[in-house]
Scaffold this motif. Structure first.
Motif, PDB file in Angstrom:
ATOM      1  N   SER A 144       0.831  -1.197   0.000  1.00 19.33           N
ATOM      2  CA  SER A 144       0.000   0.000   0.000  1.00 19.33           C
ATOM      3  C   SER A 144       0.869   1.251   0.000  1.00 19.33           C
ATOM      4  CB  SER A 144      -0.886   0.016   1.247  1.00 19.33           C
ATOM      5  OG  SER A 144      -1.657   1.195   1.270  1.00 19.33           O
ATOM      6  N   GLU A 161      -5.151   4.480   6.019  1.00 21.10           N
ATOM      7  CA  GLU A 161      -6.312   5.170   6.571  1.00 21.10           C
ATOM      8  C   GLU A 161      -5.859   6.207   7.604  1.00 21.10           C
ATOM      9  OE1 GLU A 161     -10.463   3.929   8.758  1.00 21.10           O
ATOM     10  OE2 GLU A 161      -8.726   2.666   9.045  1.00 21.10           O
ATOM     11  N   ASN A 175      -5.011   5.563  11.664  1.00 23.37           N
ATOM     12  CA  ASN A 175      -4.801   4.136  11.919  1.00 23.37           C
ATOM     13  C   ASN A 175      -3.984   3.942  13.187  1.00 23.37           C
ATOM     14  OD1 ASN A 175      -1.820   3.538  11.119  1.00 23.37           O
ATOM     15  ND2 ASN A 175      -2.597   4.749   9.417  1.00 23.37           N
TER      16      ASN A 175
END
Length: 171
Positions: free
Chosen positions: A49, A53, A56
């Motif tokens: 990734s 988010e 997190n």
């Protein structure tokens, strides 16, 4: 909120290592690894990734600033080198750029002349004209020239061995 690096820097004490973490090989295999709570895996999964988010649990933002795989590698290096902190960076040039920030304007770095071209470009294009560093490139195969080039303001000797691209080996 604190970044992962800030959290590491603010830790007061190093965790005690378990009794089984004594030998170099054992540390190289097991240190820094945590069980994946979703899959149960004890082998780190590759995290590809580029973004995470907001908010997190681990405070990851973008992968170049930190990610689970890099954090585990830093844990292994801490164990192997008996270090409190390790910072893994994505490339040799980024490591070089980071290290040059330890040197103050006007201070001197003595470099081998046959080092990686990307670093030579960084030194000549940014570190010397913009950061104000004094950088000299010499033949590290000629010890007399190396010793003669050391100045009172020399703060670092920068050597690759083997060098890139010529593969010279200096000791």
């Amino acid at each position: 909120t604190q970044s992962t690096w800030d959290q590491l820097m603010n830790q007061e004490e190093k965790k005690e290592e378990p009794n089984f973490m004594r030998g170099f090989s054992t540390k190289a295999i097991h240190a820094g690894k945590e069980k994946d709570h979703v899959t149960g895996s004890i082998v780190p999964s590759l995290v590809i990734s580029s973004g995470f988010e907001v908010g997190n649990e681990k405070l990851y933002t973008v992968s170049r600033a930190g990610n689970p795989v890099r954090e585990q590698l830093e844990g292994v290096m801490n164990a192997l080198e008996h270090a409190k902190h390790t910072l893994i960076v994505p490339s040799g040039v980024s490591a070089g750029a980071l290290i040059t920030h330890l040197i103050q304007p006007g201070e001197h770095i003595l470099c081998c002349q046959d080092m990686y071209g990307g670093l030579i470009s960084y030194f000549n294009g940014l570190a010397i004209p913009i950061m104000g560093l004094d950088i000299t490139f010499v033949d590290f195969g000629n010890m007399e020239e190396v010793l003669k080039s050391i100045k009172p303001t020399t703060r670092m000797l920068w050597m690759e061995s083997p060098t890139n691209p010529l593969l010279n080996v200096y000791s």
